[in-house]
Design a protein around this motif. Structure first.
Motif, PDB file in Angstrom:
ATOM      1  N   GLN A  67       0.771  -0.827   0.069  1.00 46.90           N
ATOM      2  CA  GLN A  67      -0.320  -0.300  -0.141  1.00 46.90           C
ATOM      3  C   GLN A  67       1.084   1.234   0.113  1.00 46.90           C
ATOM      4  O   GLN A  67       0.564   2.375  -0.470  1.00 46.90           O
ATOM      5  CB  GLN A  67      -0.690   0.138   1.505  1.00 46.90           C
ATOM      6  CG  GLN A  67      -1.960  -0.808   1.388  1.00 46.90           C
ATOM      7  CD  GLN A  67      -2.869  -0.849   1.804  1.00 46.90           C
ATOM      8  OE1 GLN A  67      -2.712  -1.167   3.694  1.00 46.90           O
ATOM      9  NE2 GLN A  67      -4.577   0.152   1.548  1.00 46.90           N
ATOM     10  N   ILE A  68       2.115   1.012   1.235  1.00 42.95           N
ATOM     11  CA  ILE A  68       2.781   2.610   0.730  1.00 42.95           C
ATOM     12  C   ILE A  68       3.712   2.551  -0.472  1.00 42.95           C
ATOM     13  O   ILE A  68       3.277   3.529  -0.757  1.00 42.95           O
ATOM     14  CB  ILE A  68       3.793   2.186   2.040  1.00 42.95           C
ATOM     15  CG1 ILE A  68       3.629   2.343   3.364  1.00 42.95           C
ATOM     16  CG2 ILE A  68       5.396   3.471   1.513  1.00 42.95           C
ATOM     17  CD1 ILE A  68       4.391   1.984   4.374  1.00 42.95           C
ATOM     18  N   VAL A  69       3.870   1.579  -1.571  1.00 37.85           N
ATOM     19  CA  VAL A  69       4.587   1.365  -2.704  1.00 37.85           C
ATOM     20  C   VAL A  69       3.225   2.136  -3.789  1.00 37.85           C
ATOM     21  O   VAL A  69       4.262   2.907  -4.231  1.00 37.85           O
ATOM     22  CB  VAL A  69       5.474   0.262  -3.192  1.00 37.85           C
ATOM     23  CG1 VAL A  69       5.649   0.504  -4.723  1.00 37.85           C
ATOM     24  CG2 VAL A  69       5.883  -0.006  -1.915  1.00 37.85           C
ATOM     25  N   HIS A  70       2.320   1.914  -3.292  1.00 35.50           N
ATOM     26  CA  HIS A  70       1.581   2.095  -4.453  1.00 35.50           C
ATOM     27  C   HIS A  70       1.137   3.500  -4.180  1.00 35.50           C
ATOM     28  O   HIS A  70       1.071   4.213  -5.243  1.00 35.50           O
ATOM     29  CB  HIS A  70      -0.278   1.170  -4.465  1.00 35.50           C
ATOM     30  CG  HIS A  70       0.436   0.153  -4.440  1.00 35.50           C
ATOM     31  ND1 HIS A  70      -0.035   0.105  -6.279  1.00 35.50           N
ATOM     32  CD2 HIS A  70       0.060  -0.945  -4.160  1.00 35.50           C
ATOM     33  CE1 HIS A  70      -0.030  -1.810  -6.608  1.00 35.50           C
ATOM     34  NE2 HIS A  70       0.270  -2.114  -5.577  1.00 35.50           N
ATOM     35  N   GLY A 183      -0.556   6.998 -11.884  1.00 33.38           N
ATOM     36  CA  GLY A 183      -0.802   7.068 -10.953  1.00 33.38           C
ATOM     37  C   GLY A 183      -2.095   7.499 -10.303  1.00 33.38           C
ATOM     38  O   GLY A 183      -2.317   6.878  -8.987  1.00 33.38           O
ATOM     39  N   VAL A 184      -3.050   7.445 -10.767  1.00 34.64           N
ATOM     40  CA  VAL A 184      -4.544   6.992 -10.231  1.00 34.64           C
ATOM     41  C   VAL A 184      -4.551   5.913  -9.859  1.00 34.64           C
ATOM     42  O   VAL A 184      -5.513   5.797  -9.038  1.00 34.64           O
ATOM     43  CB  VAL A 184      -5.442   7.872 -11.092  1.00 34.64           C
ATOM     44  CG1 VAL A 184      -6.877   7.513 -10.785  1.00 34.64           C
ATOM     45  CG2 VAL A 184      -5.762   9.633 -11.128  1.00 34.64           C
ATOM     46  N   TRP A 185      -4.517   5.350 -10.862  1.00 35.11           N
ATOM     47  CA  TRP A 185      -4.325   4.003 -10.938  1.00 35.11           C
ATOM     48  C   TRP A 185      -3.544   3.478  -9.640  1.00 35.11           C
ATOM     49  O   TRP A 185      -3.782   2.733  -8.492  1.00 35.11           O
ATOM     50  CB  TRP A 185      -3.628   2.712 -12.076  1.00 35.11           C
ATOM     51  CG  TRP A 185      -4.047   1.311 -11.761  1.00 35.11           C
ATOM     52  CD1 TRP A 185      -3.312   0.618 -11.151  1.00 35.11           C
ATOM     53  CD2 TRP A 185      -5.534   0.272 -11.560  1.00 35.11           C
ATOM     54  NE1 TRP A 185      -3.800  -0.537 -11.186  1.00 35.11           N
ATOM     55  CE2 TRP A 185      -4.993  -0.444 -11.775  1.00 35.11           C
ATOM     56  CE3 TRP A 185      -6.734   0.994 -11.874  1.00 35.11           C
ATOM     57  CZ2 TRP A 185      -6.267  -1.530 -11.175  1.00 35.11           C
ATOM     58  CZ3 TRP A 185      -7.532   0.250 -11.854  1.00 35.11           C
ATOM     59  CH2 TRP A 185      -7.574  -1.339 -11.510  1.00 35.11           C
ATOM     60  N   VAL A 191      -5.581   2.718  -1.776  1.00 36.80           N
ATOM     61  CA  VAL A 191      -6.910   3.227  -1.223  1.00 36.80           C
ATOM     62  C   VAL A 191      -7.398   1.692  -0.682  1.00 36.80           C
ATOM     63  O   VAL A 191      -8.133   1.137   0.111  1.00 36.80           O
ATOM     64  CB  VAL A 191      -7.477   4.433  -1.320  1.00 36.80           C
ATOM     65  CG1 VAL A 191      -9.001   4.462  -0.727  1.00 36.80           C
ATOM     66  CG2 VAL A 191      -7.028   5.624  -1.418  1.00 36.80           C
ATOM     67  N   ALA A 192      -7.597   1.214  -1.996  1.00 34.70           N
ATOM     68  CA  ALA A 192      -8.497  -0.267  -2.011  1.00 34.70           C
ATOM     69  C   ALA A 192      -7.731  -1.575  -1.328  1.00 34.70           C
ATOM     70  O   ALA A 192      -8.662  -2.303  -1.238  1.00 34.70           O
ATOM     71  CB  ALA A 192      -8.787  -0.716  -3.801  1.00 34.70           C
TER      72      ALA A 192
END
Length: 193
Positions: A67-70, A183-185, A191-192
């Motif tokens: 999650q941090i990487v994303h 970036g949005v993805w 978040v998901a």
């Protein structure tokens, strides 16, 4: 094992982001003054060094929680898109002429020019992000180095002709939109997930 999908995606993103950059211009200037094969050898070697450093940095990021990487890659892609959309045209930089045209002088000039000019460049940071995002250093490295070599080669043999047919602004906006989407993805996955 090399992933063709990751390699192709990285190639497309890095190619579009690097095309409007100073590299194509530098290659064009060097290519008009010196033997193209000598120039390309130096430019290609410098890009290989840059990609190796970027992939190594990105591989370190994969040690963090996903999650941090994303989230981190999402923010950096959005920042990259903003940089592409907000940057002004590049000024012509003076390129020093090697005193003679030997292979080592010309390829060395190309190597040093790219090594210095591209260090910490947007595409190097983007390559590190992609290496962290996909956790596939070989595929990311291959896609990035092939894209950079393609841009360098285009600049050396025909950058001026290409830029007459495809507006630089269009290439820049396409790269920005692609980075915005990535970036949005990435942020959505952070978040998901």
């Amino acid at each position: 094992m090399i992933s063709i999908t990751v390699t192709a995606l990285v190639f497309g993103v890095v190619f579009l982001a690097e095309l409007p950059d100073k590299t194509a211009l530098a290659g064009l200037v060097l290519g008009t003054r010196y033997r193209a094969s000598y120039v390309f050898t130096g430019v290609a070697a410098a890009f290989a060094v840059h990609v190796a450093l970027a992939v190594a940095a990105g591989s370190v990021l994969t040690l963090l929680p996903q999650q941090i990487v994303h989230a981190l890659t999402g923010v950096l892609f959005l920042a990259g898109a903003a940089v592409l959309l907000l940057k002004k045209g590049e000024d012509d930089e003076e390129i020093r002429k090697p005193e003679n045209q030997t292979f080592w002088k010309v390829s060395g000039a190309g190597f040093m020019l790219i090594l210095v000019a591209e260090f910490g460049d947007l595409t190097q940071i983007m390559t590190a992000n992609l290496a962290a995002r996909y956790d596939d250093p070989l595929s990311v490295g291959l896609g990035a180095v092939l894209a950079l070599w393609a841009v360098g080669g285009l600049g050396i043999v025909g950058g001026k002709a290409l830029m007459k047919r495809v507006p630089l602004e269009l290439v820049t906006k396409a790269a920005a939109v692609l980075m915005l989407g990535l970036g949005v993805w990435s942020l959505y996955e952070a978040v998901a997930g």
